[in-house]
Scaffold this motif. Structure first.
Motif, mmCIF file in Angstrom:
data_model
loop_
_atom_site.group_PDB
_atom_site.id
_atom_site.type_symbol
_atom_site.label_atom_id
_atom_site.label_comp_id
_atom_site.label_asym_id
_atom_site.label_seq_id
_atom_site.Cartn_x
_atom_site.Cartn_y
_atom_site.Cartn_z
ATOM 1 N N CYS A 18 11.690 -3.718 -6.178
ATOM 2 C CA CYS A 18 10.832 -3.189 -4.992
ATOM 3 C C CYS A 18 9.526 -3.726 -4.779
ATOM 4 O O CYS A 18 9.463 -4.103 -3.818
ATOM 5 N N GLU A 19 8.946 -3.880 -5.855
ATOM 6 C CA GLU A 19 7.554 -4.841 -5.885
ATOM 7 C C GLU A 19 8.020 -6.224 -5.271
ATOM 8 O O GLU A 19 7.225 -6.648 -4.386
ATOM 9 N N CYS A 22 8.801 -5.962 -1.424
ATOM 10 C CA CYS A 22 7.758 -5.872 -0.745
ATOM 11 C C CYS A 22 6.729 -7.080 -0.490
ATOM 12 O O CYS A 22 6.341 -7.434 0.551
ATOM 13 N N SER A 35 2.174 -6.348 -3.788
ATOM 14 C CA SER A 35 2.932 -5.511 -3.551
ATOM 15 C C SER A 35 2.414 -4.009 -3.063
ATOM 16 O O SER A 35 1.319 -3.806 -3.691
ATOM 17 N N CYS A 36 2.784 -3.384 -2.049
ATOM 18 C CA CYS A 36 2.262 -2.171 -1.486
ATOM 19 C C CYS A 36 3.064 -0.895 -2.201
ATOM 20 O O CYS A 36 2.929 0.244 -1.736
ATOM 21 N N CYS A 109 1.440 -0.260 3.015
ATOM 22 C CA CYS A 109 2.753 0.290 3.105
ATOM 23 C C CYS A 109 2.831 0.705 4.719
ATOM 24 O O CYS A 109 2.239 1.610 5.052
ATOM 25 N N CYS A 115 11.735 -1.973 0.439
ATOM 26 C CA CYS A 115 11.840 -1.614 -1.067
ATOM 27 C C CYS A 115 12.947 -0.595 -1.291
ATOM 28 O O CYS A 115 13.732 -0.778 -2.436
#
Length: 129
Positions: A18-19, A22, A35-36, A109, A115
């Motif tokens: 996911c990181e 993003c 990353s958010c 975000c 993500c």
């Protein structure tokens, strides 16, 4: 309000997919803290998945008024108004507004779902309401 949620933190495998997704969406590459969404360890060594709940603290603290809530309840950074002062980065209660050294403005975000699609465990979701 549209926001990113973690459905089941206990299922996180710390794969960082996911990181990475993003960071690549915002910056075309992955580096630590770009990353958010953030995965880190709590004091008890369990995994913590930190996501933006669109609380608006960053918008309230921004001295330039560069962060505004859109019609879907998502706080967005207006890159034309942002001066790169980083007050939003410092004021984010979760520490998840990202700033890359060679970019003039930070990123936060926007509940885009990249993500969510990347997570192999399916623990993330973008929800309305």
């Amino acid at each position: 309000m549209k926001k990113l949620v973690v459905k089941d933190r206990s299922q996180c495998q710390d794969c960082l997919t996911c990181e990475i997704a993003c960071s690549e969406a915002f910056y075309k590459s992955y580096k630590l803290n770009t990353s958010c969404i953030k995965i880190d360890l709590k004091k008890d060594n369990s995994l913590n998945v930190k996501v933006c709940n669109q609380c608006g603290v960053c918008a309230k603290k921004c001295p330039e008024g560069a962060i505004k809530e859109n019609a879907k309840g998502v706080y967005m950074i207006n890159k034309k108004l942002c001066t790169g002062c980083l007050v939003c980065v410092e004021s984010c209660p979760k520490g998840i507004i990202a700033k890359v050294e060679d970019k003039p403005t930070p990123s936060k975000c926007i509940a885009c779902g990249i993500c969510v699609d990347a997570c192999p465990m399916g623990i993330l979701d973008v929800q309305q309401g």
